[in-house]
Scaffold this motif. Structure first.
Motif, mmCIF file in Angstrom:
data_model
loop_
_atom_site.group_PDB
_atom_site.id
_atom_site.type_symbol
_atom_site.label_atom_id
_atom_site.label_comp_id
_atom_site.label_asym_id
_atom_site.label_seq_id
_atom_site.Cartn_x
_atom_site.Cartn_y
_atom_site.Cartn_z
ATOM 1 N N THR A 110 35.459 43.824 24.041
ATOM 2 C CA THR A 110 34.010 44.017 23.926
ATOM 3 C C THR A 110 33.445 44.876 25.042
ATOM 4 N N THR A 111 34.258 45.209 26.047
ATOM 5 C CA THR A 111 33.678 45.882 27.203
ATOM 6 C C THR A 111 33.962 47.378 27.232
ATOM 7 N N GLY A 112 34.377 47.943 26.094
ATOM 8 C CA GLY A 112 34.602 49.379 26.048
ATOM 9 C C GLY A 112 35.691 49.794 27.000
ATOM 10 N N ASN A 113 35.428 50.830 27.795
ATOM 11 C CA ASN A 113 36.481 51.302 28.692
ATOM 12 C C ASN A 113 36.437 50.625 30.057
ATOM 13 N N VAL A 114 35.662 49.550 30.188
ATOM 14 C CA VAL A 114 35.666 48.817 31.453
ATOM 15 C C VAL A 114 37.003 48.107 31.576
ATOM 16 N N GLU A 115 37.775 48.500 32.604
ATOM 17 C CA GLU A 115 39.130 47.955 32.690
ATOM 18 C C GLU A 115 39.159 46.615 33.390
ATOM 19 N N LYS A 116 38.301 46.445 34.364
ATOM 20 C CA LYS A 116 38.406 45.239 35.167
ATOM 21 C C LYS A 116 37.041 44.823 35.663
ATOM 22 N N ARG A 117 36.755 43.567 35.572
ATOM 23 C CA ARG A 117 35.541 43.012 36.151
ATOM 24 C C ARG A 117 35.816 41.553 36.464
ATOM 25 N N PRO A 118 35.048 40.953 37.348
ATOM 26 C CA PRO A 118 35.411 39.600 37.769
ATOM 27 C C PRO A 118 35.213 38.582 36.655
ATOM 28 N N LYS A 119 36.120 37.624 36.588
ATOM 29 C CA LYS A 119 35.924 36.516 35.653
ATOM 30 C C LYS A 119 34.868 35.586 36.247
ATOM 31 N N GLU A 120 34.994 35.313 37.519
ATOM 32 C CA GLU A 120 33.977 34.516 38.198
ATOM 33 C C GLU A 120 33.785 35.101 39.594
ATOM 34 N N PHE A 121 32.591 34.996 40.091
ATOM 35 C CA PHE A 121 32.253 35.554 41.402
ATOM 36 C C PHE A 121 31.283 34.581 42.040
ATOM 37 N N GLU A 122 31.696 33.975 43.120
ATOM 38 C CA GLU A 122 30.822 32.991 43.751
ATOM 39 C C GLU A 122 30.564 33.361 45.201
ATOM 40 N N ILE A 123 29.314 33.183 45.612
ATOM 41 C CA ILE A 123 29.000 33.303 47.037
ATOM 42 C C ILE A 123 28.419 31.980 47.489
ATOM 43 N N ASN A 124 28.995 31.426 48.499
ATOM 44 C CA ASN A 124 28.475 30.203 49.074
ATOM 45 C C ASN A 124 27.406 30.594 50.093
ATOM 46 N N MET A 125 26.150 30.435 49.682
ATOM 47 C CA MET A 125 25.051 30.901 50.526
ATOM 48 C C MET A 125 24.902 30.057 51.792
ATOM 49 N N LEU A 126 25.537 28.896 51.814
ATOM 50 C CA LEU A 126 25.498 28.105 53.048
ATOM 51 C C LEU A 126 26.452 28.690 54.083
ATOM 52 N N ARG A 127 27.421 29.430 53.593
ATOM 53 C CA ARG A 127 28.384 30.034 54.513
ATOM 54 C C ARG A 127 27.963 31.436 54.914
#
Ligand code: SF4
Ligand code: SF4
Ligand code: SF4
Ligand code: SF4
Ligand code: FES
Lengths: 570, 192
Positions: free
Chosen positions: B106-123
């Protein structure tokens, strides 16, 4: 005490004929011939001579274990040869030293003419200039031409971090690109075979993959199609690139063109913690580097050991790691008798059972997947209880390159520690009969599902005590009265002896889950509970003690085995 | 015998004067500031405080607030899951789950993107290293400086949240569009 026969201790080879050359102005004697990829002596090349002088010549297509192709031109270096007069006598300088003619382009005598170091043999008096300005310029030019149509995909390329194109660009390339035209686009995400994905844009056309599969794996599956800038690697039309060694091309590929589908986009390589280990899938015992991040195994790669596997390993062994961290892996120590769920409690009960067992009422089935140290301790335990021991043979298909028909990693360990005789499994029918007629009341099983090897469920149900240690659940572990969760070899340290008698050690790559512990640890405790305190404090100590007690390992020490192992007498 | 002790210098404490010991003059000079602001606020309309949180401070350009992910103008996630920010982040606030080998059609020619991306804002210490290292201009320190939550887990922002907060970035780098355009041109090229 006999000394171990190691490859290093062979009688000194006869003196080699050498050639005197100069590398960057430094005089050096190099052997006239060096082993080629098949080990046959061939004239020493300029690249090998530079390596002996401690200088790495950048290269893509050259690989010490593949036939030479000489197509990438990355290894070009400037050189000179002694000048010859018309009388075929060397021309001398005023100080009497031979005059050197630097190699130049015939039509442009001011410009240096390089030679590919990977395929050009050295000759007496030759001078190599791997650090000269002209060499530097040649490298810059080659890299520039390789990068013309290169996609610069590094942020999404699995090779980034271990890519020769990145490394050489930083070391020998130019900082900026002069190429303003649009890059040629080639096929991406090409499905070459069940385990390999190809990105043609990233390929530098070194043909390492083609040569490997044709000349080493013996499956002429790959080739180059199309012309000029459109040159691309492809599998033979209508065929899959599917041999049991295909993943070695991923390691060989100096760039990110060939990627492993298994490892693709799983983790950037710089996060991997690398551990020296072995493959335990067959008796060959290929040396591997296990990559893991945060206790999750992510890939196995071969680690070069010319005495065992060279730089290769088979695909089957490489991908045989997922089971170790399966969800249903055994992770609780349990005694179904008392419901005790602590190591202290369960081991005390097991010790009680073994202490009270009359001689001849105990049998042990010990897997040839256990380490030598564990088999040594188990054998001690067997002697203590007067138990009959055996192991289970595991035969399968072998091949001419690496795969051994023996699917146990430590069959020879089983024999050398005295757990089983030359032929494994001959005691199993005796054990079965013993259980049936009520003579054998206690069975100790380490690492085998005995219900599939002649001791079926109805036999096991006649036992008073079934003591089982394993990694994954199976029918035997389900029937166990005492379950001691152990470790896969990748979760512990130890040694195996391969089919050819090479003793090799492996390190721990990941932590075992839950209660699971290395078997040698709790076996030591068990022996102590049985009144036979062992005086080793660590695996090193245990190995050294085993080496003292086992004739085949006499004279060995853990610290002296090294990463590549030693040969022992079978 | 004791070298370390011999190297020490003793600094003499300054004696306070009688007035200083009284504290009254110091107290008075402090009160003067208070009275000046009181007077200015009450009679000259010069407000120096803010009724936070109803009123909020507008941060200056270049302020380093919380890092968020951005999309490009064609609604693509710019992040390619290269994990350089995860590597560079000093307090290890970022955790990325790479997409794995499956190709998403479904993403056309996008080869790679994160499955999940988390930032711990407390850190997160708002250092800006992630923005600096990002080769795709996919993460930016934006203007939020006051992040609140009632639990620790709430302060771990996931991909959806980071993208929603980050908004659209109108930069020249549109990796996938450019690649698709070039490939299309190459296919359409007919030599005379
Ligand atoms: S092959 Fe190397 S240089 Fe090319 S994109 Fe991959 S990592 Fe970068
Ligand atoms: S795919 Fe890799 S190994 Fe094969 S020719 Fe291209 S760069 Fe070389
Ligand atoms: S701003 Fe600094 S601390 Fe915060 S996520 Fe980025 S790199 Fe990490
Ligand atoms: S550095 Fe940029 S592209 Fe790479 S993972 Fe972080 S946000 Fe994504
Ligand atoms: S290494 Fe490729 S030409 Fe020598």
């Amino acid at each position: 005490m006999s000394t171990p026969t190691t490859a290093e201790l062979k009688p000194a080879p006869p003196p080699v004929e050498t050639i005197r050359i100069k590398v960057d102005g430094r005089e050096l004697d190099v052997p006239k011939t060096m082993p080629d990829w098949q080990g046959k002596p061939q004239p020493t090349t300029m690249l090998q001579a530079c390596a002996m002088a401690g200088l790495e010549v950048p290269h893509y297509c050259y690989h010490p274990k593949l036939p030479i192709a000489g197509n990438c031109r990355m290894c070009l270096i400037e050189f000179g040869t002694p000048m010859m007069g018309p009388d075929r006598k060397p021309v001398l300088n005023e100080d009497g030293s031979p005059k050197i003619a630097r190699s130049v382009l015939p039509y442009e005598p001011d410009a240096a003419r390089g030679a590919i170091a990977c395929a050009t043999p050295i000759s007496p008096g030759m001078e190599l200039y791997p650090s000269s300005a002209a060499t530097k310029q040649m490298r810059e030019a080659v890299l520039e031409s390789l990068l013309i149509n290169h996609p610069l995909d590094c942020p999404i390329c699995d090779q980034a971090g271990e890519c020769k194109l990145q490394e050489y660009s930083v070391e020998h390339g130019q900082a900026t690109s002069r190429f303003v035209e649009t890059k040629v686009h080639k096929p991406k995400q090409v499905d070459l075979g069940p385990r390999i994905m190809l990105d043609d844009e990233r390929c530098v056309l070194c043909t390492r993959c083609i040569r490997f599969t044709r000349d080493v794996a013996g499956d002429d599956a790959l080739g180059i199609v199309n012309r000029g800038s459109y040159n691309s690697i492809a599998a033979y039309p209508g065929r899959q690139f599917d041999n049991n060694y295909s993943l070695n091309t991923v390691d060989l590929c100096p760039v990110g063109a060939l990627t492993s589908k298994d490892f693709r986009f799983q983790m950037r390589v710089w996060f991997l913690k690398e551990t020296k280990s072995l493959c335990a899938t067959c008796g060959t015992g290929c040396n591997i580097t296990a990559g893991a991040r945060e206790e999750k195994l992510l890939r196995f790669e071969p680690r070069q050991n010319d005495a065992v596997n060279g730089p290769w390993m088979c695909d089957h062994g490489r991908l045989n790691y997922k089971w170790v961290q399966r969800e249903d892996r055994l992770s609780t120590v349990i005694s179904t008798r008392t419901g005790s769920g602590t190591w202290t409690g369960v081991l005390a009960e097991v010790a009680e059972v073994l202490r009270n067992a009359p001689k001849g009422s105990v049998a042990m089935v010990l897997s040839a997947r256990q380490t030598n140290e564990e088999l040594y301790l188990l054998n001690k335990l067997a002697v203590l209880c007067g138990a009959i021991t055996d192991s289970i043979a595991r035969e399968g298909q072998g091949d001419a390159l690496l795969v051994s028909p023996d699917k146990n990693p430590n069959s020879n360990g089983v024999r050398l520690t005295g757990v089983a005789y030359t032929e494994m499994g001959i005691q199993i029918p005796k054990i079965a009969a013993g259980i049936r007629n009520g003579q054998i009341k206690t069975l100790v099983v380490f690492g085998e599902d005995v219900t599939r090897h002649g001791l079926e469920g109805d036999v096991l149900s006649r036992l008073d005590h079934l003591i089982v240690s394993d990694v994954l659940p199976n029918e035997t572990t389900q029937r166990a009265h005492f379950l001691l969760p152990g470790c896969a070899h990748i979760e512990k340290r130890g040694t195996f002896v391969n089919v050819k008698g090479r003793l090799q050690k492996f390190m721990k790559a990941v932590e075992p889950k839950g209660d699971a512990r290395p078997e040698w640890e709790f076996l030591g405790e068990l022996l102590q509970l049985l009144g036979r305190p062992e005086n080793f404090k660590s695996l090193e100590g245990l190995f050294n003690q085993m080496a003292k007690d086992t004739p085949a390992f006499a004279g060995l020490e853990w610290s002296r085995i090294g990463d590549l192992g030693v040969n022992v007498k079978l | 015998m004791n070298n370390a002790r011999n190297n020490l210098t003793t600094v003499k404490r300054t004696e306070l004067t009688f007035l200083e010991k009284l504290y009254v003059p110091t107290l008075w000079s402090g009160l003067k500031v208070t009275f000046r602001h009181f007077w200015n606020t009450l009679f000259r309309g010069k407000v120096v405080t803010m009724e936070y949180p109803e009123q909020k401070w507008t941060v200056p350009e270049g302020y380093r607030g919380a890092p968020y992910l951005v999309k490009d103008t064609e609604d693509r996630t710019k992040c390619v899951s290269c994990q350089l920010c995860e590597f560079v982040c000093p307090p290890k606030a970022i955790r990325i789950t790479p997409p794995g080998p499956a190709v998403d059609p479904t993403t056309g020619n996008v080869e790679k993107r994160p499955k999940e991306f988390e930032i711990n804002m407390l850190r997160c210490i708002f250092c800006g290293f992630c923005q600096e290292v990002c080769p795709e201009e996919a993460i930016f320190l934006q203007k939020d400086y006051s992040l609140t939550g009632v639990s620790r887990s709430e302060m771990i922002y996931d991909k959806e949240k980071l993208l929603a907060l980050g908004g659209v970035h109108r930069g020249p780098i549109m990796k996938w569009k450019q690649k698709a355009d070039e490939a299309r041109k190459q296919d359409a090229f007919k030599p005379e």
